[in-house]
Every structure is written in C-alpha cells, then in structure tokens.
Design a protein around this motif. Structure first.
Motif, PDB file in Angstrom:
ATOM      1  N   THR A 186      30.824 -11.009  20.208  1.00 46.45           N
ATOM      2  CA  THR A 186      29.874 -11.164  21.297  1.00 46.45           C
ATOM      3  C   THR A 186      30.237 -12.343  22.197  1.00 46.45           C
ATOM      4  N   GLY A 187      30.103 -12.138  23.499  1.00 45.74           N
ATOM      5  CA  GLY A 187      30.416 -13.168  24.474  1.00 45.74           C
ATOM      6  C   GLY A 187      31.851 -13.178  24.933  1.00 45.74           C
ATOM      7  N   SER A 188      32.694 -12.380  24.305  1.00 43.24           N
ATOM      8  CA  SER A 188      34.111 -12.369  24.658  1.00 43.24           C
ATOM      9  C   SER A 188      34.332 -11.690  26.010  1.00 43.24           C
ATOM     10  N   LYS A 189      35.225 -12.243  26.813  1.00 40.44           N
ATOM     11  CA  LYS A 189      35.621 -11.611  28.055  1.00 40.44           C
ATOM     12  C   LYS A 189      36.630 -10.517  27.737  1.00 40.44           C
ATOM     13  N   ILE A 190      36.360  -9.301  28.207  1.00 40.19           N
ATOM     14  CA  ILE A 190      37.208  -8.160  27.881  1.00 40.19           C
ATOM     15  C   ILE A 190      37.440  -7.311  29.133  1.00 40.19           C
ATOM     16  N   LYS A 191      38.291  -6.296  28.974  1.00 39.98           N
ATOM     17  CA  LYS A 191      38.531  -5.340  30.048  1.00 39.98           C
ATOM     18  C   LYS A 191      37.860  -3.996  29.770  1.00 39.98           C
ATOM     19  N   HIS A 203      25.081  -4.972  29.362  1.00 32.83           N
ATOM     20  CA  HIS A 203      24.217  -6.121  29.651  1.00 32.83           C
ATOM     21  C   HIS A 203      25.010  -7.328  30.146  1.00 32.83           C
ATOM     22  N   ASP A 204      26.054  -7.118  30.933  1.00 31.43           N
ATOM     23  CA  ASP A 204      26.820  -8.240  31.473  1.00 31.43           C
ATOM     24  C   ASP A 204      25.942  -9.125  32.356  1.00 31.43           C
ATOM     25  N   HIS A 205      26.129 -10.448  32.198  1.00 31.40           N
ATOM     26  CA  HIS A 205      25.502 -11.434  33.082  1.00 31.40           C
ATOM     27  C   HIS A 205      23.978 -11.243  33.185  1.00 31.40           C
ATOM     28  N   ASN A 206      23.358 -10.893  32.062  1.00 31.26           N
ATOM     29  CA  ASN A 206      21.904 -10.717  31.975  1.00 31.26           C
ATOM     30  C   ASN A 206      21.378  -9.627  32.919  1.00 31.26           C
ATOM     31  N   LYS A 207      22.237  -8.670  33.235  1.00 30.85           N
ATOM     32  CA  LYS A 207      21.838  -7.554  34.076  1.00 30.85           C
ATOM     33  C   LYS A 207      22.129  -6.251  33.350  1.00 30.85           C
ATOM     34  N   LYS A 208      21.127  -5.409  33.236  1.00 30.22           N
ATOM     35  CA  LYS A 208      21.284  -4.130  32.540  1.00 30.22           C
ATOM     36  C   LYS A 208      21.748  -3.054  33.515  1.00 30.22           C
ATOM     37  N   VAL A 209      22.816  -2.361  33.128  1.00 27.94           N
ATOM     38  CA  VAL A 209      23.317  -1.229  33.899  1.00 27.94           C
ATOM     39  C   VAL A 209      23.439  -0.034  32.953  1.00 27.94           C
ATOM     40  N   ASN A 210      22.978   1.126  33.399  1.00 36.91           N
ATOM     41  CA  ASN A 210      23.079   2.353  32.609  1.00 36.91           C
ATOM     42  C   ASN A 210      24.124   3.287  33.222  1.00 36.91           C
ATOM     43  N   TRP A 211      24.820   4.026  32.365  1.00 35.74           N
ATOM     44  CA  TRP A 211      25.662   5.132  32.801  1.00 35.74           C
ATOM     45  C   TRP A 211      25.146   6.392  32.132  1.00 35.74           C
ATOM     46  N   PHE A 212      25.248   7.516  32.809  1.00 34.59           N
ATOM     47  CA  PHE A 212      24.744   8.764  32.248  1.00 34.59           C
ATOM     48  C   PHE A 212      25.652   9.909  32.705  1.00 34.59           C
ATOM     49  N   TRP A 213      25.660  10.995  31.918  1.00 32.53           N
ATOM     50  CA  TRP A 213      26.320  12.209  32.371  1.00 32.53           C
ATOM     51  C   TRP A 213      25.358  12.998  33.262  1.00 32.53           C
ATOM     52  N   LYS A 214      24.172  13.319  32.752  1.00 31.11           N
ATOM     53  CA  LYS A 214      23.144  13.968  33.554  1.00 31.11           C
ATOM     54  C   LYS A 214      22.010  12.965  33.774  1.00 31.11           C
ATOM     55  N   LYS A 215      21.660  12.736  35.017  1.00 33.68           N
ATOM     56  CA  LYS A 215      20.700  11.701  35.376  1.00 33.68           C
ATOM     57  C   LYS A 215      19.277  12.060  34.938  1.00 33.68           C
ATOM     58  N   LEU A 263      31.567  -8.797  26.428  1.00 34.75           N
ATOM     59  CA  LEU A 263      31.030  -8.053  25.293  1.00 34.75           C
ATOM     60  C   LEU A 263      29.683  -8.650  24.884  1.00 34.75           C
ATOM     61  N   THR A 264      28.632  -7.860  25.026  1.00 34.14           N
ATOM     62  CA  THR A 264      27.285  -8.301  24.667  1.00 34.14           C
ATOM     63  C   THR A 264      26.821  -7.477  23.483  1.00 34.14           C
ATOM     64  N   ALA A 265      27.102  -7.977  22.277  1.00 33.85           N
ATOM     65  CA  ALA A 265      26.760  -7.249  21.059  1.00 33.85           C
ATOM     66  C   ALA A 265      26.678  -8.236  19.903  1.00 33.85           C
ATOM     67  N   SER A 266      25.448  -8.540  19.488  1.00 32.93           N
ATOM     68  CA  SER A 266      25.240  -9.511  18.412  1.00 32.93           C
ATOM     69  C   SER A 266      24.681  -8.884  17.143  1.00 32.93           C
ATOM     70  N   LYS A 267      24.302  -7.603  17.205  1.00 31.06           N
ATOM     71  CA  LYS A 267      23.744  -6.941  16.025  1.00 31.06           C
ATOM     72  C   LYS A 267      24.836  -6.773  14.974  1.00 31.06           C
ATOM     73  N   THR A 268      24.501  -7.041  13.702  1.00 34.06           N
ATOM     74  CA  THR A 268      25.510  -7.015  12.650  1.00 34.06           C
ATOM     75  C   THR A 268      25.101  -6.118  11.490  1.00 34.06           C
ATOM     76  N   ALA A 269      24.371  -5.050  11.799  1.00 29.43           N
ATOM     77  CA  ALA A 269      23.977  -4.095  10.764  1.00 29.43           C
ATOM     78  C   ALA A 269      23.695  -2.749  11.402  1.00 29.43           C
ATOM     79  N   ASP A 270      23.899  -1.688  10.624  1.00 28.10           N
ATOM     80  CA  ASP A 270      23.539  -0.355  11.084  1.00 28.10           C
ATOM     81  C   ASP A 270      22.018  -0.223  11.177  1.00 28.10           C
ATOM     82  N   PHE A 271      21.564   0.718  11.986  1.00 30.36           N
ATOM     83  CA  PHE A 271      20.149   1.057  12.151  1.00 30.36           C
ATOM     84  C   PHE A 271      19.329  -0.054  12.808  1.00 30.36           C
TER      85      PHE A 271
END
Length: 237
Positions: free
Chosen positions: A167-172, A208-220, A87-95
């Motif tokens: 953030t940083g937790s190993k998850i499924k 952003h696992d392991h300092n690598k960005k991967v995107n998923w999309f419905w329409k490319k 889990l790569t998420a450190s932001k703690t506020a909306d917007f």
C-alpha cells in the motif's frame, strides 16, 4: 516484459474488438482447457481472446482498464489489467470490505428468473471476497460460501508493474488473474454453462488514488454496482 506486451496488445486489439462488444452489450467467453495462473496472464490461452475495455466514471480519466474472459469445463477465468499510479490497498485478509480500497469486481447472474447472483472481488494484494447476493427490490446482502475448500475454492493471483506490491507504492499498473469454479456457484441454475448458454454479467474496478474515488465499469449502472438490470450478456462460445 509481459506487462509491457499487454499494454501494447491493449492499443492494437482492444479498441478494435472490445469496443464493439461493449456497445453491443454482449461479450463472448471462448472455451479453454484448464491452466495454471501466474497473476500476469502469461498462459498462451489468453491469446485466443481480446481485451474488453472498461469505461471510467470520470470523463477526463486517462488510466485504462481492460478485462479478458475464458471458460473451461470446471470454471470461468478472468484477467484484469488496471493502469494505476498509487497502490491503495491495506486490507490483509480475505472477506474484508475490499471495495473500500483498490479492487476489481465481477458479477455473475446465471439465471434471470431469480434475483440471486454471484459476486467476486479481488484486491491488488491478492485478498478475495467471494459472496452470493440475494437482491430483492434493491435490498441486498452478501452471504459467504460454506465448506469453502477443495473443488469449491477459487484460484487467484495478482501482480504489480512499476513498483512494490504494498500500500502506498507508486506503480504503473496492477493485474488480477482468477478462476471461479462452477462448484462454488452451486446450486445456481445454468451452471455449469455449455456452448450457447447466456449469463448476465458486469465487471467493475474501483481506485482511490490521491483520496479520489474513480469507478470503471463494462456496463454503466444508474444507481450502484448491484443494479443487475443493467448487466450485459455473457455468451459461452
């Protein structure tokens, strides 16, 4: 237990129904009565619609992402199922700039006569970014909602499977369930939708696992997530 059910359902249903929708470039939103959110998609309303699989930007990416869509007389519902490792998420506020970390995103273009559309982002920690995007010749910038309260407020919840929600937790996997009221998208045209209404839409996920960005999309997209000419169709059933 419910998360395990979703993963089994993914294998049985998504590739039979969702892939045909993906290749056709059109998905349908089934009607539902309004319901409460759990962050896990526990409400039986979700059983009436299939998972829509999303495609990863990396050919060898094994983690899957799927999304479901429903609509009611007051707004539109989304449910994301995101397989993950860290889990790569450190932001703690909306917007905040949620797109710089793990995030799920939806783009709703309700009226193709104007290049203005609605964007919604949600992080695994349940922080949100709802904005309106004027996009003119590729120049775009988000505008935050005014009087963001009452019937104009979204409802959103997230959950994590296999680890801690930090953030940083190993998850499924992590899940995002949210409701966007039509009142928030006013005064965009073709809102609220009715049976037979068609919007243009796209859905994304960033990891952003392991300092690598991967995107998923419905329409490319060919350039970036804001390439609205590449959005697919959302038909309200």
């Amino acid at each position: 237990m419910m998360q395990r059910f979703f993963l089994v359902l993914w294998m049985v249903v998504a590739f039979k129904i969702g892939l045909s929708q993906q290749s056709a470039g059109t998905i349908t939103a089934k009607y539902t009565d309004d319901f409460n959110l759990s962050g896990e998609g526990k409400n039986s309303a979700w059983e009436k619609t299939a998972w829509i699989p999303m495609t990863a930007s990396e050919a060898n990416e094994a983690r899957k992402t799927g999304v479901k869509v429903l609509y009611s007389k007051t707004g539109i519902y989304f449910l994301f199922n995101n397989e993950d490792e860290v889990l790569t998420a450190s932001k703690t506020a909306d917007f905040e700039r949620l797109w710089l970390e793990d995030v799920a995103e939806v783009f709703l273009w309700t009226d193709t006569t104007s290049t203005v559309y609605f964007e919604y982002e949600i992080s695994p920690l349940n922080y949100e970014l709802p904005i309106l995007i004027p996009n003119f010749d590729g120049n775009f910038l988000g505008w935050r909602p005014w009087e963001y309260e009452g019937e104009r407020k979204t409802r959103h919840m997230t959950s994590v499977d296999g680890g801690a929600k930090k953030t940083g937790s190993k998850i499924k996997a992590w899940y995002a369930e949210f409701f966007i009221p039509y009142a928030l998208m006013s005064p965009l045209k073709n809102v609220p939708p009715k049976k037979g209404t068609v919007w243009k839409v796209n859905m994304y996920r960033v990891d952003h696992d392991h300092n690598k960005k991967v995107n998923w999309f419905w329409k490319k997209p060919e350039t970036n997530f804001h390439q609205f000419t590449k959005f697919g169709k959302l038909v309200f059933e």
